[in-house]
Design a protein around this motif. Structure first.
Motif, PDB file in Angstrom:
ATOM      1  N   MET A  72       0.995  -1.183  -0.065  1.00  0.00           N
ATOM      2  CA  MET A  72       0.038  -0.237  -0.098  1.00  0.00           C
ATOM      3  C   MET A  72       0.962   1.078  -0.062  1.00  0.00           C
ATOM      4  SD  MET A  72      -2.893   0.720   2.974  1.00  0.00           S
ATOM      5  CE  MET A  72      -1.904   1.087   4.390  1.00  0.00           C
ATOM      6  N   PHE A  73       1.734   1.102   0.926  1.00  0.00           N
ATOM      7  CA  PHE A  73       2.760   2.500   1.072  1.00  0.00           C
ATOM      8  C   PHE A  73       3.569   2.470  -0.308  1.00  0.00           C
ATOM      9  CE2 PHE A  73       1.461   2.414   5.265  1.00  0.00           C
ATOM     10  CZ  PHE A  73       1.191   3.921   5.530  1.00  0.00           C
ATOM     11  N   LEU A  86      -1.710  10.860   6.961  1.00  0.00           N
ATOM     12  CA  LEU A  86      -2.022   9.578   6.790  1.00  0.00           C
ATOM     13  C   LEU A  86      -3.014   9.362   7.990  1.00  0.00           C
ATOM     14  CD1 LEU A  86      -2.096   6.284   6.913  1.00  0.00           C
ATOM     15  CD2 LEU A  86      -0.543   6.416   8.446  1.00  0.00           C
ATOM     16  N   ILE A  87      -4.354   8.764   7.736  1.00  0.00           N
ATOM     17  CA  ILE A  87      -5.470   8.718   8.650  1.00  0.00           C
ATOM     18  C   ILE A  87      -5.811   7.245   8.941  1.00  0.00           C
ATOM     19  CG2 ILE A  87      -7.659   9.139   9.454  1.00  0.00           C
ATOM     20  CD1 ILE A  87      -7.652  11.615   7.631  1.00  0.00           C
ATOM     21  N   GLN A 122       4.922   3.636  10.908  1.00  0.00           N
ATOM     22  CA  GLN A 122       6.228   3.527  10.598  1.00  0.00           C
ATOM     23  C   GLN A 122       6.441   3.808   9.102  1.00  0.00           C
ATOM     24  OE1 GLN A 122       8.294  -0.474  10.590  1.00  0.00           O
ATOM     25  NE2 GLN A 122       9.192   0.030  12.337  1.00  0.00           N
ATOM     26  N   GLN A 123       5.825   3.190   8.327  1.00  0.00           N
ATOM     27  CA  GLN A 123       6.039   3.343   6.780  1.00  0.00           C
ATOM     28  C   GLN A 123       5.638   4.769   6.378  1.00  0.00           C
ATOM     29  OE1 GLN A 123       6.826   1.122   4.357  1.00  0.00           O
ATOM     30  NE2 GLN A 123       7.425   0.164   6.176  1.00  0.00           N
ATOM     31  N   ALA A 124       4.854   5.498   6.917  1.00  0.00           N
ATOM     32  CA  ALA A 124       4.168   6.704   6.699  1.00  0.00           C
ATOM     33  C   ALA A 124       5.429   7.731   6.980  1.00  0.00           C
ATOM     34  CB  ALA A 124       3.020   7.193   7.472  1.00  0.00           C
ATOM     35  N   LEU A 125       6.005   7.374   8.491  1.00  0.00           N
ATOM     36  CA  LEU A 125       7.107   8.038   8.942  1.00  0.00           C
ATOM     37  C   LEU A 125       8.186   8.325   8.088  1.00  0.00           C
ATOM     38  CD1 LEU A 125       7.119   9.787  11.611  1.00  0.00           C
ATOM     39  CD2 LEU A 125       8.225   7.866  12.438  1.00  0.00           C
ATOM     40  N   GLY A 134       4.464  16.418   7.677  1.00  0.00           N
ATOM     41  CA  GLY A 134       3.449  15.278   7.509  1.00  0.00           C
ATOM     42  C   GLY A 134       2.432  15.507   8.888  1.00  0.00           C
ATOM     43  N   HIS A 135       1.523  14.808   8.626  1.00  0.00           N
ATOM     44  CA  HIS A 135       0.465  14.694   9.825  1.00  0.00           C
ATOM     45  C   HIS A 135      -0.354  13.399   9.784  1.00  0.00           C
ATOM     46  CE1 HIS A 135      -2.207  17.322  12.623  1.00  0.00           C
ATOM     47  NE2 HIS A 135      -2.616  15.907  12.807  1.00  0.00           N
ATOM     48  N   ILE A 136      -0.332  12.710  10.984  1.00  0.00           N
ATOM     49  CA  ILE A 136      -0.663  11.355  11.237  1.00  0.00           C
ATOM     50  C   ILE A 136      -1.753  11.461  12.085  1.00  0.00           C
ATOM     51  CG2 ILE A 136      -0.285   8.947  11.897  1.00  0.00           C
ATOM     52  CD1 ILE A 136       2.557   9.263  11.273  1.00  0.00           C
TER      53      ILE A 136
END
Ligand code: NAP
Length: 238
Positions: A72-73, A86-87, A122-125, A134-136
């Motif tokens: 997906m990432f 990322l939500i 972890q992947q988004a970071l 960025g914003h999670i």
């Protein structure tokens, strides 16, 4: 709010809160990458969003499988080159008394509600650190604040999300990355019908209120940040 050019990945996008998030965020200009297992529902949602002039991309992914999360990432990286928001919305509820609760069901809940969220963060970071931006946003639950019978495993998974969010927020801020958590009370979706069949639909929070909360969080300047929002059901006036 202007989310033009923002790339937003929403998990659990096929229905409920996630679906509303996708339509609401795309109507503000965001390009939404929509992930879930049910392709048909994602395809229908993409058509609905594009019909209104929005931008959406479907990603079929089962978050119980690490390889699906990694792919997906990869899809987001290859298609968009970066990820702004990322939500972590996908979640499952399995409810039942402690004495009868199976450890298989306990593991299923933790797999989606905690393990998958950890790996997605972890992947988004990794992507967001490169951009220094960025914003999670993680989805916990008001069930953490008030104990409910027959929700022990679900509540434990959602409480863990609060701890994860607080620690990650401290770790990520030096990279200009925000990490927040929302704790909704009963929202009018399929999940609440299973968790609380006793509740009349007319007292439930509309999913659009969760979307408005997210849009508010994303709209703040980069000099301030909301760590946690608890949004509860209002008692029905007598
Ligand atoms: N509704 C409430 O009252 C309430 C209150 C507090 C917090 N929350 C939280 O809000 C979030 C959304 O809940 P909701 O009420 O909108 O639930 P929902 O209507 O049941 O939707 C759940 C979403 O998660 C996805 N999902 C479930 N298992 C998945 C898996 N293995 N892989 C990928 N996607 C998966 C589902 O898509 P597919 O089935 O297509 O995969 C669906 O899109 C959850 O984290 C929930 O715990 C809900």
């Amino acid at each position: 709010m202007d989310l033009e050019d923002k790339i937003v990945l929403v998990t659990g996008a096929s229905k409920g809160i996630g679906k509303d998030l996708c339509t609401s965020l795309s109507s503000q200009g965001a390009t939404v990458a929509m992930a879930a297992r049910t392709k048909k529902l994602l395809d229908d949602l993409k058509a609905e969003i594009e019909g209104k002039g929005g931008k959406a991309h479907c990603i079929e992914a089962d978050l119980s499988r690490d390889e699906h999360i990694l792919s997906m990432f990869k899809i987001v990286r290859e298609r968009f080159g970066r990820l702004d928001v990322l939500i972590n919305n996908a979640g499952i509820g399995i409810f039942g008394s402690m004495v009868d609760f199976s450890m298989q069901d306990f593991d299923k809940i933790m797999q989606i509600n905690l393990r998958a969220v950890f790996l997605c963060c972890q992947q988004a970071l990794k992507m967001m650190i490169k951009e220094k931006n960025g914003h999670i946003i993680n989805m916990s639950s008001a069930a953490c604040l008030k104990g409910y019978a027959n929700q022990t495993a679900y509540t434990a998974s959602k409480q863990a999300i609060i701890g994860l969010t607080r620690s990650l927020a401290a770790e990520a801020q030096e990279h200009n990355i925000s990490v927040s958590v929302i704790l909704p009370g009963g929202v009018d979706t399929d999940m609440i019908s299973i968790a609380r069949p006793d509740l009349d639909k007319s007292v439930l929070i509309p999913p659009s209120d969760i979307s408005k909360t997210v849009i508010y969080m994303l709209g703040l300047s980069d000099r301030s940040m909301v760590d946690e929002i608890f949004i509860r059901r209002r008692a029905k006036p007598v």
